[in-house]
Write a protein that holds these residues in place. Structure first.
Motif, mmCIF file in Angstrom:
data_model
loop_
_atom_site.group_PDB
_atom_site.id
_atom_site.type_symbol
_atom_site.label_atom_id
_atom_site.label_comp_id
_atom_site.label_asym_id
_atom_site.label_seq_id
_atom_site.Cartn_x
_atom_site.Cartn_y
_atom_site.Cartn_z
ATOM 1 N N ILE A 44 38.206 51.858 39.030
ATOM 2 C CA ILE A 44 38.527 50.471 39.377
ATOM 3 C C ILE A 44 37.387 49.879 40.197
ATOM 4 O O ILE A 44 36.953 48.756 39.964
ATOM 5 C CB ILE A 44 39.858 50.407 40.160
ATOM 6 C CG1 ILE A 44 41.008 50.776 39.231
ATOM 7 C CG2 ILE A 44 40.083 49.019 40.744
ATOM 8 C CD1 ILE A 44 42.351 50.827 39.893
ATOM 9 N N PHE A 45 36.859 50.698 41.119
ATOM 10 C CA PHE A 45 35.714 50.226 41.905
ATOM 11 C C PHE A 45 34.574 49.814 40.976
ATOM 12 O O PHE A 45 33.968 48.759 41.139
ATOM 13 C CB PHE A 45 35.258 51.323 42.863
ATOM 14 C CG PHE A 45 33.932 51.062 43.487
ATOM 15 C CD1 PHE A 45 33.820 50.145 44.522
ATOM 16 C CD2 PHE A 45 32.797 51.713 43.043
ATOM 17 C CE1 PHE A 45 32.586 49.890 45.091
ATOM 18 C CE2 PHE A 45 31.568 51.464 43.597
ATOM 19 C CZ PHE A 45 31.466 50.544 44.625
ATOM 20 N N CYS A 46 34.291 50.665 39.961
ATOM 21 C CA CYS A 46 33.198 50.351 39.027
ATOM 22 C C CYS A 46 33.416 49.000 38.354
ATOM 23 O O CYS A 46 32.490 48.212 38.201
ATOM 24 C CB CYS A 46 33.078 51.416 37.945
ATOM 25 S SG CYS A 46 32.518 52.995 38.538
ATOM 26 N N SER A 47 34.674 48.741 37.927
ATOM 27 C CA SER A 47 34.860 47.473 37.211
ATOM 28 C C SER A 47 34.826 46.289 38.156
ATOM 29 O O SER A 47 34.474 45.194 37.743
ATOM 30 C CB SER A 47 36.147 47.462 36.390
ATOM 31 O OG SER A 47 36.978 48.513 36.732
ATOM 32 N N VAL A 48 35.158 46.536 39.416
ATOM 33 C CA VAL A 48 35.138 45.413 40.345
ATOM 34 C C VAL A 48 33.700 45.082 40.756
ATOM 35 O O VAL A 48 33.406 43.950 41.144
ATOM 36 C CB VAL A 48 36.031 45.723 41.563
ATOM 37 C CG1 VAL A 48 35.959 44.622 42.575
ATOM 38 C CG2 VAL A 48 37.468 45.881 41.110
ATOM 39 N N VAL A 49 32.778 46.058 40.609
ATOM 40 C CA VAL A 49 31.378 45.788 40.947
ATOM 41 C C VAL A 49 30.875 44.570 40.176
ATOM 42 O O VAL A 49 30.194 43.706 40.726
ATOM 43 C CB VAL A 49 30.497 47.018 40.633
ATOM 44 C CG1 VAL A 49 29.031 46.636 40.653
ATOM 45 C CG2 VAL A 49 30.744 48.110 41.657
ATOM 46 N N ALA A 50 31.278 44.485 38.900
ATOM 47 C CA ALA A 50 30.831 43.345 38.094
ATOM 48 C C ALA A 50 31.263 42.029 38.740
ATOM 49 O O ALA A 50 30.497 41.064 38.771
ATOM 50 C CB ALA A 50 31.395 43.463 36.691
ATOM 51 N N ILE A 51 32.492 42.022 39.262
ATOM 52 C CA ILE A 51 32.960 40.811 39.944
ATOM 53 C C ILE A 51 32.133 40.556 41.194
ATOM 54 O O ILE A 51 31.736 39.438 41.485
ATOM 55 C CB ILE A 51 34.440 40.977 40.346
ATOM 56 C CG1 ILE A 51 35.282 41.168 39.099
ATOM 57 C CG2 ILE A 51 34.902 39.814 41.193
ATOM 58 C CD1 ILE A 51 36.238 40.085 38.808
ATOM 59 N N VAL A 100 29.108 41.354 41.717
ATOM 60 C CA VAL A 100 27.790 40.828 41.369
ATOM 61 C C VAL A 100 27.866 39.319 41.208
ATOM 62 O O VAL A 100 27.040 38.575 41.755
ATOM 63 C CB VAL A 100 27.261 41.492 40.084
ATOM 64 C CG1 VAL A 100 25.968 40.825 39.647
ATOM 65 C CG2 VAL A 100 27.047 42.968 40.305
ATOM 66 N N THR A 101 28.881 38.863 40.485
ATOM 67 C CA THR A 101 29.028 37.418 40.313
ATOM 68 C C THR A 101 29.240 36.743 41.654
ATOM 69 O O THR A 101 28.594 35.724 41.967
ATOM 70 C CB THR A 101 30.221 37.106 39.398
ATOM 71 O OG1 THR A 101 30.089 37.887 38.228
ATOM 72 C CG2 THR A 101 30.255 35.657 39.042
ATOM 73 N N GLY A 135 28.319 37.836 44.487
ATOM 74 C CA GLY A 135 27.051 37.923 45.211
ATOM 75 C C GLY A 135 26.093 36.837 44.776
ATOM 76 O O GLY A 135 25.442 36.196 45.610
#
Lengths: 426, 265, 457
Positions: free
Chosen positions: C167-174, C176-177, C179
């Motif tokens: 879940i952490f991995c998929s939230v990284v994409a969010i 990034v946005t 950020g």
């Protein structure tokens, strides 16, 4: 057509004309199509041939071989590493061209050597001081104008005022050439030297090492993150508004201009976290953010391609969802994932703009020793050289591009090989 | 256990394995199973028959909670295995599926060796302490699935290289290897040719000695051949449940009769 | 110290794994039936130790610089009083370089003292981290060991931790946005504090080279983005004029008329064009295309600028050809066979079928692809940085030199940057506009493409 018309009522002239016109339209459409593809092919051909045409000359380098008498009056053990190495070199050429005696001429004579020649001699003697007082054979690169002259890039028939070597210098060059002192061996320096202000000394080692570190960091971050996210979204996430949001977000992230990622890295990694400028670590982190969506999309496609019957089979014997995914689905999807990852990394290798913003276009004359040292990368090195005014950098830029393209083609070839080797039809 | 003597017991002696009461299954808004009550006996082959889309496969998948893997699927009611509610929060569906094995419509061996296919279940459930234990389980399961003689010389070859009928028997061996108490079979012969079908049917009859077998089938002849009990499903309802002979010769419900005689289906 | 902390962590994690595994094996040997395999008991301990402590170490490393800086500053607060942020940064940098061993001239005593303090603080932080890491890891290891029991669901524990990581991995994409948006907004906000919004949005003058020091002679500085945007538009239009017809025509030919073998060769061939890095196209533009255009222009008596917009635009067009052709090809392929059959069955030629049935049916997909190409062209950087001009002009003459948003971002930020002058911040404002414009186009285009696919699925 005639067979048909024989059986039915004969076609009127008007109808026949009409049919001819319709067929002509079809031919025209096809013609446009072929023209379009030919145009694209022609452009690709011009692109590659112009790069090869200008670049191949940088794969050799004009060297001059001289017998240097290491004069103990100029160079002594006590003063090392300092000493009159330039004078020693100058004397070695003067021995060949004894008529040159004027001071200004002597200085120009010295200009035949690359600026790095004296340091090469110095390093030799520092390593082995017993050479002082002896005669050593030294083969060093010639400076850029003479390299160009040897390769025919400086035309002898252009008026003297418009070329960078004078008639007298050309005469010297020819005499040395006749004496067999001038050779054009393969230019290994292009790969083993780091950057330099002098084209004849400039090489790609720093850029290659910098790109290697950046790609390594990029891989180490984007591969686990991308696979983790893809597995979660494809196999575990409940279909709700959140997973939709993440999905839309990832698709959009894949289309955000690369320069924006550079801005993000500059503001966050360098500005807020205080990481060092120009470091491959930061470059790799930036590239990882851009590569991650590519890996996620490829991984999801690969996971989707694994048939549900495999999942059911494993669930049916009592494997947990995690055991199904990590024990069966993921290994079967691995070739597809690796293919996508390699393609993503190839894109990252060619990416330039974000690296410029975080300063990976530094002028560094030695290869970085760690991901925290300042460095350049292959594409930024190409950009720097393309911007340099010295003529010698034109062919070096093309050569660097050819090196970059070789890497990209290799990576893509590996990806295609993996895909065809392990592709499984269900 | 392989050559255990045949148990010839009276039907009434057999213990109830599964008992389902008032089971409803919903896919999102649609109700696929509308209140099913049924008792499934040990050492018996129970056949679920009915027209396509009647819910027989859906109900079968409730028995080992394979429906849990579908997000929008919701099960209500009470299903007990040996008296324990299998939808209780404390039940781990993973361990349930080791007890209630499943064989699917299309043979679906893992793209691994025959040995690894059979050994997979015992490995993840920690049923074997040593390699010899595991070898023994694999041999026993393959024997029980009547595949040992054909496969013993090629255990290290991929299971996907077998013929369709052999693949299905491999899947049965794989299900048997976790020593389950119930075997669920979802149209196990629909992808097989008549000869392979006959072999698998014969196998099912033998498996009855040790397990309770539940089989979903499209073919009424097959139901008549292999089962002792038959349940007829129609539009999500369990219309009729009884001894196979009675269902096929003297159905009480007219829907069952129309189906058996080929008027609906 | 950092290396020691990592080593310590890994060692403890492995010890925890072995310890738990042995404990579980012992329980099994006593005859109890374990819920989970012994490996899961080990892995539970491994992950319980590894994940939280790793997070602690990373946070520590990110934060320690800021904390040490602020302690350092508070120690010499009296000296820093009344100084601007730039000067404070210079002093801190000097102290750090003294601490690093590079000393220029003879620094004041208080700076030397501060440098010593800085070194001491760093060492202290490292020691503290090691202690915290060891204590935490030991605690978690003991905690996991006490969990081991026959009915302990170690597999569930492990799976929960792994799910959490995913879940952490998929939230990284969010993140990034977030950020991107946050950093752009933050810096853009600072920019608009110095330059009025209206000037930026409606000004027709772009001269960002303002003096950095008082005594420097330079222009006054003007930040109207209209000419920059106009330049971007000019280049985008030129690129599309090249790419759209060529891309569409080749897609139509490849999709309907080309022999199978030709298609098998031509498609990868086009994809090569897509795989060439943009810096290569940029060099191609300055090496071949621009001189050729200039030579041609001069031979027919036209006045052609050296950084001619036509060169950058048409090379960008070449880059976009494969992009458009592959989108159009996909869109044409998605049209159901029944429509083709319908048209051919009525006696239409293949060309008529293409122009009257297939192409109109595929238009939404094609438009989506072209929009994505537009967003690509607007955001494309290297070709224009190398081949387009630097001076912003209000012109739409393709033979003139124009500049683009991306060129300005790169030129404003190349070299040393500090985050407090309008020149740097202007780049972020431009980046913000670039992000917004491309985001709107992308969302729109992706939606069209998606709708189109659903229509025929």
């Amino acid at each position: 057509m005639t067979d048909l018309s024989a059986n039915s009522a004969p076609l009127g002239a008007a109808q026949r004309n009409h049919l001819r016109r319709r067929n002509r339209h079809q031919l025209m459409l096809q013609g446009f199509g072929i023209a379009a593809i030919s145009f694209a092919a022609l452009m690709l051909f011009i692109l590659v041939s112009s790069l090869v045409g200008t670049g191949y000359k940088a794969f050799t380098q004009t060297h001059i071989q001289v017998e240097v008498f290491v004069d103990p009056e100029e160079v002594s053990v006590e003063k090392l590493p300092r000493g009159g190495f330039r004078d020693v070199l100058q004397a070695s050429l003067q021995a060949q061209l004894p008529e040159v005696s004027e001071r200004a001429d002597l200085r120009r004579l010295e200009g035949l050597f690359s600026n790095g020649a004296q340091f090469r001699l110095r390093d030799m003697i520092v390593a082995d001081p017993s050479l002082i007082g002896q005669t050593v054979t030294l083969r060093v690169p010639m400076s850029d104008p003479f390299d160009q002259l040897a390769k025919g890039l400086v035309k002898r028939d252009t008026p003297e005022a418009q070329r960078r070597v004078t008639d007298q210098e050309i005469a010297w060059f020819d005499r040395l050439d006749q004496a067999g002192m001038i050779t054009q061996p393969l230019n290994w320096g292009l790969l083993t030297n780091a950057d330099s202000r002098f084209p004849e000394l400039a090489g790609l080692k720093g850029a290659l090492v910098g790109s290697f570190w950046a790609l390594l960091v990029c891989f180490l971050i984007s591969f686990p993150l991308g696979i983790g996210a893809a597995i979660y979204l494809e196999e575990f996430a409940p279909k709700n508004r959140w997973s939709d949001l993440i999905e839309v977000n990832i698709n959009n992230l894949a289309a955000v201009p690369s320069v924006v990622f550079g801005l993000l890295a500059l503001a966050v990694f360098i500005g807020w976290f205080g990481l060092p400028r120009s470091a491959p670590l930061v470059g790799g982190m930036t590239l990882a953010l851009m590569t991650m969506p590519t890996i996620i999309i490829a991984t999801r496609a690969a996971l989707k391609a694994v048939p549900p019957s495999i999942r059911e089979a494993a669930l049916g014997v009592g494997a947990s969802k995690h055991q199904v995914v990590f024990g069966h689905v993921l290994p079967l999807a691995m070739p597809g994932i690796l293919t996508g990852t390699i393609i993503g990394l190839a894109q990252a290798l060619g990416e330039t703009a974000p690296l410029l913003l975080i300063g990976m276009n530094a002028f560094i004359t030695s290869a970085p020793g760690s991901p925290l040292d300042s460095a350049t990368a292959l594409p930024t090195q190409i950009f720097i050289w393309a911007d340099s005014p010295e003529r010698g950098f034109v062919s070096r830029t093309s050569a660097a591009i050819l090196v970059l393209l070789t890497f990209l083609i290799t990576m893509n070839a590996i990806a295609i090989y993996l895909r065809s080797k392990f592709e499984r039809k269900w | 256990m392989y050559d255990a003597p045949k148990l010839e017991r009276n039907v009434d002696d057999r213990t109830i394995k599964f008992s389902a009461r008032n089971v409803h299954v919903f896919y999102g808004e649609t109700e696929a199973i509308k209140g099913v009550d049924v008792d499934i006996l040990d050492n018996t082959v129970t056949a679920f028959i009915g027209p396509s889309g009647c819910g027989k496969s859906t109900f079968l998948r409730c028995l080992n909670r394979m429906n849990d893997t579908i997000d929008i699927c919701r099960v209500t009611g009470d299903i007990r295995l040996d008296g324990h509610d299998i939808y209780d929060r404390s039940v781990d569906p993973v361990q349930l599926r080791a007890k209630v094995g499943m064989v699917f419509q299309k043979p679906n061996p893992f793209p691994k060796s025959i040995y690894d296919n059979v050994a997979y279940g015992p490995r993840i459930h920690g049923l074997a302490r040593t390699r010899a234990d595991l070898d023994a389980i694999v041999e026993q399961s393959l024997r029980r699935a009547a595949l040992w003689d054909e496969a013993k010389d090629r255990l290290d070859q991929p299971g996907t290289g077998l013929s369709g009928g052999q693949q299905q028997r491999l899947c049965i061996a794989r299900a048997v290897a976790t020593s389950p108490e119930v075997l669920l079979m979802d149209e196990p012969c629909s992808a097989l040719d008549p000869i392979a079908t006959a072999q698998v049917e014969e196998l099912i009859d033998e498996l009855r000695q040790d397990y309770s077998v539940v089989i979903v089938t499209h073919s009424m002849q097959q139901a008549a051949r292999v089962s002792q009990k038959t349940a007829f499903f129609h539009l999500g309802h369990l219309v009729e449940f009884g001894d196979t002979g009675q269902i096929f010769t003297n159905p009480h419900d007219e829907r069952t009769e129309s189906y058996i005689t080929g008027r609906i289906g | 110290m950092t290396t020691a902390a990592f080593l310590c962590l890994f060692a403890l994690a492995i010890i925890g794994y072995v310890w738990n595994r042995q404990a579980a094996t012992a329980i099994r040997r006593d005859g109890a039936r374990l819920h989970s395999l012994v490996g899961f008991h080990g892995a539970f301990s491994l992950l319980m130790v590894l994940v939280p402590v790793l997070v602690v170490i990373l946070l520590w490393l990110v934060l320690q610089g800021h904390v040490i800086d602020s302690i350092l500053k508070s120690g010499i607060a009296a000296r820093l009083e009344g100084l601007g942020t730039g000067e404070v940064q210079l002093i801190i940098a000097e102290i750090k370089s003294i601490a690093g061993g590079t000393i220029f001239g003879t620094p004041e005593d208080w700076k030397l003292a501060a440098a010593d303090r800085y070194l001491a603080l760093n060492v202290r932080s490292g020691q503290l981290m090691l202690v915290v890491v060891t204590a935490l890891a030991l605690g978690l290891m003991l905690f996991s060991r006490r969990k081991v029991a026959a009915d302990f669901r170690a597999r569930h524990g492990v799976e929960h931790i792994i799910s959490g990581l995913m879940i952490f991995c998929s939230v990284v994409a969010i993140f990034v946005t977030i950020g991107i948006v946050a950093s752009l907004m933050f810096e853009t906000g600072k920019f608009f504090a110095k330059v009025p919004v209206t000037e930026f949005l409606f000004g027709t003058n772009w001269e960002p080279q303002i003096p950095l020091r008082e005594d420097q002679v330079a222009a006054e500085g003007a930040f109207g983005w209209l000419p920059v945007m106009l330049g971007t538009l000019v280049i985008t239009v030129i690129a599309l004029v090249v790419a759209v017809p060529v891309g569409l025509m080749s897609a139509i030919y490849l999709n309907e008329f080309a022999p199978r073998r030709f298609r098998a060769v031509a498609k990868p061939f086009l994809e090569i064009l897509a795989g060439v890095p943009t810096v290569v196209y940029g060099f191609f533009a300055i090496l071949v295309v621009a001189p050729a255009m200039r030579g041609f222009g001069q031979s027919i008596g036209l006045d052609v600028s050296p950084n001619i917009a036509l060169a950058a635009g048409s090379v960008m067009g070449i880059m976009l050809i494969p992009f458009i052709s592959s989108f159009a090809d996909d869109a044409l392929s998605a049209v159901p066979q029944s429509l083709r059959d319908g048209a051919l069955g009525l006696g239409a030629t293949r060309a008529e079928m293409m122009t009257s049935v297939l192409f109109p049916a595929a238009i939404p997909g094609i438009v989506g692809g072209i929009l994505l190409a537009v967003s690509r062209a607007i955001g494309e950087t290297m070709i224009v940085v190398m081949a387009a001009g630097l001076i912003a002009k209000m012109t739409i003459n393709p033979l003139d030199s124009v500049t683009t948003v991306t060129v300005q971002i790169v030129t404003l930020l190349i070299g040393d940057t500090s985050f407090d002058n309008p020149k740097t911040l202007a780049a972020f404002a431009l980046g913000m506009m670039l992000f917004l414009v491309t985001l709107i186009i992308n969302v729109f285009a992706l939606r069209i493409v998606r709708k189109y696919r659903e229509a025929y699925d």
